[in-house]
Motif scaffolding. Structure first.
Motif, PDB file in Angstrom:
ATOM      1  N   LEU A 156       0.829  -1.205   0.000  1.00 38.08           N
ATOM      2  CA  LEU A 156       0.000   0.000   0.000  1.00 38.08           C
ATOM      3  C   LEU A 156       0.861   1.253   0.000  1.00 38.08           C
ATOM      4  CD1 LEU A 156      -2.732  -1.148   2.553  1.00 38.08           C
ATOM      5  CD2 LEU A 156      -3.045  -0.812   0.094  1.00 38.08           C
ATOM      6  N   TRP A 157       1.894   1.283   0.829  1.00 36.76           N
ATOM      7  CA  TRP A 157       2.796   2.431   0.826  1.00 36.76           C
ATOM      8  C   TRP A 157       3.458   2.599  -0.537  1.00 36.76           C
ATOM      9  CZ3 TRP A 157       5.645   1.141   6.083  1.00 36.76           C
ATOM     10  CH2 TRP A 157       4.785   1.470   7.147  1.00 36.76           C
ATOM     11  N   PHE A 158       3.852   1.505  -1.128  1.00 42.14           N
ATOM     12  CA  PHE A 158       4.527   1.518  -2.428  1.00 42.14           C
ATOM     13  C   PHE A 158       3.623   2.080  -3.528  1.00 42.14           C
ATOM     14  CE2 PHE A 158       5.422  -0.988  -6.350  1.00 42.14           C
ATOM     15  CZ  PHE A 158       6.711  -0.540  -6.615  1.00 42.14           C
ATOM     16  N   LEU A 159       2.414   1.564  -3.610  1.00 37.00           N
ATOM     17  CA  LEU A 159       1.559   2.006  -4.720  1.00 37.00           C
ATOM     18  C   LEU A 159       1.054   3.433  -4.515  1.00 37.00           C
ATOM     19  CD1 LEU A 159      -1.817   1.884  -4.178  1.00 37.00           C
ATOM     20  CD2 LEU A 159      -1.310  -0.551  -4.082  1.00 37.00           C
ATOM     21  N   HIS A 160       0.766   3.816  -3.251  1.00 31.66           N
ATOM     22  CA  HIS A 160       0.333   5.197  -3.021  1.00 31.66           C
ATOM     23  C   HIS A 160       1.446   6.182  -3.385  1.00 31.66           C
ATOM     24  CE1 HIS A 160      -3.514   4.234  -1.369  1.00 31.66           C
ATOM     25  NE2 HIS A 160      -3.053   3.674  -0.261  1.00 31.66           N
ATOM     26  N   ARG A 161       2.667   5.837  -3.014  1.00 30.76           N
ATOM     27  CA  ARG A 161       3.800   6.706  -3.365  1.00 30.76           C
ATOM     28  C   ARG A 161       3.957   6.783  -4.879  1.00 30.76           C
ATOM     29  NH1 ARG A 161       8.314   8.902  -0.859  1.00 30.76           N
ATOM     30  NH2 ARG A 161       7.460   8.198   1.123  1.00 30.76           N
ATOM     31  N   ALA A 162       3.805   5.650  -5.553  1.00 32.21           N
ATOM     32  CA  ALA A 162       3.937   5.627  -7.012  1.00 32.21           C
ATOM     33  C   ALA A 162       2.841   6.454  -7.681  1.00 32.21           C
ATOM     34  CB  ALA A 162       3.885   4.191  -7.524  1.00 32.21           C
ATOM     35  N   GLU A 163       1.695   6.568  -7.021  1.00 27.77           N
ATOM     36  CA  GLU A 163       0.568   7.334  -7.561  1.00 27.77           C
ATOM     37  C   GLU A 163       0.617   8.799  -7.150  1.00 27.77           C
ATOM     38  OE1 GLU A 163      -2.499   3.479  -7.633  1.00 27.77           O
ATOM     39  OE2 GLU A 163      -2.655   4.977  -6.026  1.00 27.77           O
ATOM     40  N   GLY A 164       1.732   9.215  -6.576  1.00 28.35           N
ATOM     41  CA  GLY A 164       1.894  10.616  -6.212  1.00 28.35           C
ATOM     42  C   GLY A 164       1.232  11.001  -4.918  1.00 28.35           C
ATOM     43  N   LYS A 165       0.966   9.997  -4.033  1.00 29.70           N
ATOM     44  CA  LYS A 165       0.326  10.270  -2.746  1.00 29.70           C
ATOM     45  C   LYS A 165       1.148   9.661  -1.610  1.00 29.70           C
ATOM     46  CE  LYS A 165      -4.211  10.171  -4.998  1.00 29.70           C
ATOM     47  NZ  LYS A 165      -5.510   9.454  -5.112  1.00 29.70           N
TER      48      LYS A 165
END
Length: 454
Positions: A128-137
């Motif tokens: 979750l941390w990985f994908l949110h960061r990748a999505e600019g959040k």
């Protein structure tokens, strides 16, 4: 120093105990187990115990299932170990991923393997941390769970676990937020109906999201039935109340099915029993029927697609374990799923659950110091109380549930103390006669302990 001679002294001299009441060990010694026979374990003195805890919820096919043993032996002879790194994985790993998606509630999805449920929850948080960061959040990092929940023992999964004992480690870490436990019997307010209780928990969730900011919350983790919290089914309508709130704010709902997955509640998944579809499932324990340490993160379609996009952006997911997707573990899991779903074990839970409930309810009626019977399928708890009407608990100094567990062990029955509850989660292979044996031994243990503390 002279070497200790007995098994018990050897254990105490050279081993550290996890989640163990040390005064009991000091008084009674360690039970050192040599082997198992069906739902029974046998100690070094040759004494047999009916294990109504299924090991740790997981030995659902018993301790000597020939098909699972043969599957392990065959895979060890064929290909004894490998990883799932660098674009390589075993054929068993591929087949298990296909099977897990097939039996999941998802139309499609992807699977990532760990060595335990703790690591699977930890991995899901990192995803979750990985994908949110990748999505600019990158600010979406906070994790919501519930008080009394259990999600594991790594630093992250222990932070998710809503238990006060984690304070001794300086946990939880910042950003892990625990909401009210959905146990209506214990946490409902005077005069409050179950529906009002659920509505209050929904408002609490809304308030927490408003206070913290939806754009700071990465996900919400929940066991369909709280297991190590003391077998706590959700209040009626709980998930139907919280999931729409989470969806409205774009917060993924992760079902921690480490205990409830593969038949324990009477359905393949606990989320099916309670009629909700999460965004991802955490699996372990029954996944291999306890015959191999393994966990799995099963992503539903939306999270699979988002993870694929996040991974593509940097060309890898920099996470994994040496034994992720271990071929022997995967071969055992494939057999375990077949045993539970196709050899009648899941049906045994469905057929046996009413009998188990009726037997435990009869025990409750015979003992005024049982305040609540709760559970579903083959996971139940009896809550000990000083006074049933007021729900007043026994004094903590009496260690009532530990006494009951010890008295049960004296009777040749293994059950688990959790808080002031005694938990029973027997193997799915239990016969009617063995279930009656469980009832009789527990009843005698309760009679003894309540006479001592009454």
């Amino acid at each position: 120093m002279d070497a200790p001679q007995s098994w018990e002294k050897r254990a105490e001299t050279y081993s550290l105990y996890g989640f163990t009441d040390l005064p009991s060990v000091a008084e009674r010694g360690t039970v050192v187990v040599t082997h198992g026979e069906g739902p029974y374990i046998v100690d070094t003195n040759g004494r047999r115990y009916l294990d109504a805890n299924s090991g740790l919820w997981n030995m659902v096919a018993g301790f000597d299932h020939r098909g699972l043993i043969d599957a392990a032996k065959a895979q060890y002879e064929r290909f004894p170990g490998y990883h799932a790194f660098f674009g390589r994985m075993s054929d068993q790993t591929v087949m298990l991923s296909e099977k897990l998606v097939e039996v999941s509630p998802f139309a499609r999805g992807k699977v990532f393997y760990t060595n335990s449920g703790s690591e699977a929850n930890d991995t899901m948080v990192k995803m979750l941390w990985f994908l949110h960061r990748a999505e600019g959040k990158p600010e979406r990092r906070k994790i919501l769970t519930r008080w009394n929940a259990y999600h594991g023992v790594t630093a992250v999964s222990a932070s998710m676990t809503g238990k006060p004992y984690n304070e001794v480690f300086g946990l939880p870490l910042p950003g892990f937020i625990h909401l009210t436990c959905p146990h209506f019997w214990r946490y409902g307010e005077p005069g409050e109906t179950e529906a009002e209780f659920v509505a209050r928990l929904g408002r609490e969730l809304e308030d927490v999201i408003a206070r913290e900011g939806a754009d700071t919350i990465a996900g919400f983790f929940a066991e369909p039935v709280m297991g190590a919290g003391g077998v706590i089914p959700p209040a009626k309508g709980y998930f139907q109340t919280v999931q729409p709130i989470l969806k409205r704010h774009g917060i993924p709902l992760i079902a921690d099915e480490v205990i409830t997955g593969f038949g324990r509640t009477g359905s393949t998944w606990g989320c099916q029993t309670y009629d909700f579809t999460p965004d991802a499932i955490i699996s372990s324990k029954n996944l291999t029927a306890g015959f191999f340490p393994m966990g799995a993160v099963i992503l539903g379609p939306e999270l699979s697609d988002r993870m694929d996009a996040a991974i593509a952006a940097i060309e890898e997911f920099p996470h994994g374990f040496t034994a992720s997707g271990h071929p022997v573990g995967c071969a055992i899991a494939l057999k375990a799923i077949d045993v539970v779903m196709n050899e009648g074990l899941a049906q045994r839970v469905i057929d046996g659950a009413p009998r188990m409930e009726a037997g435990l309810r009869a025990i409750m009626q015979r003992h005024a110091n049982i305040g609540e019977l709760r559970g579903i399928g083959y996971m139940w708890a009896l809550e000990a109380v000083r006074d049933r009407e007021t729900k007043q608990p026994f004094e903590a100094s009496l260690s009532v549930s530990e006494r009951i567990a010890n008295a049960s062990t004296d009777e040749g029955l293994i059950c688990r103390p959790l808080g002031q509850s005694i938990v029973l989660c027997p193997p799915f292979i239990l016969t009617d006669a063995q279930m009656d044996e469980m009832f009789e031994k527990l009843d005698r243990a309760l009679t003894r302990v309540f006479a001592e503390v009454g």
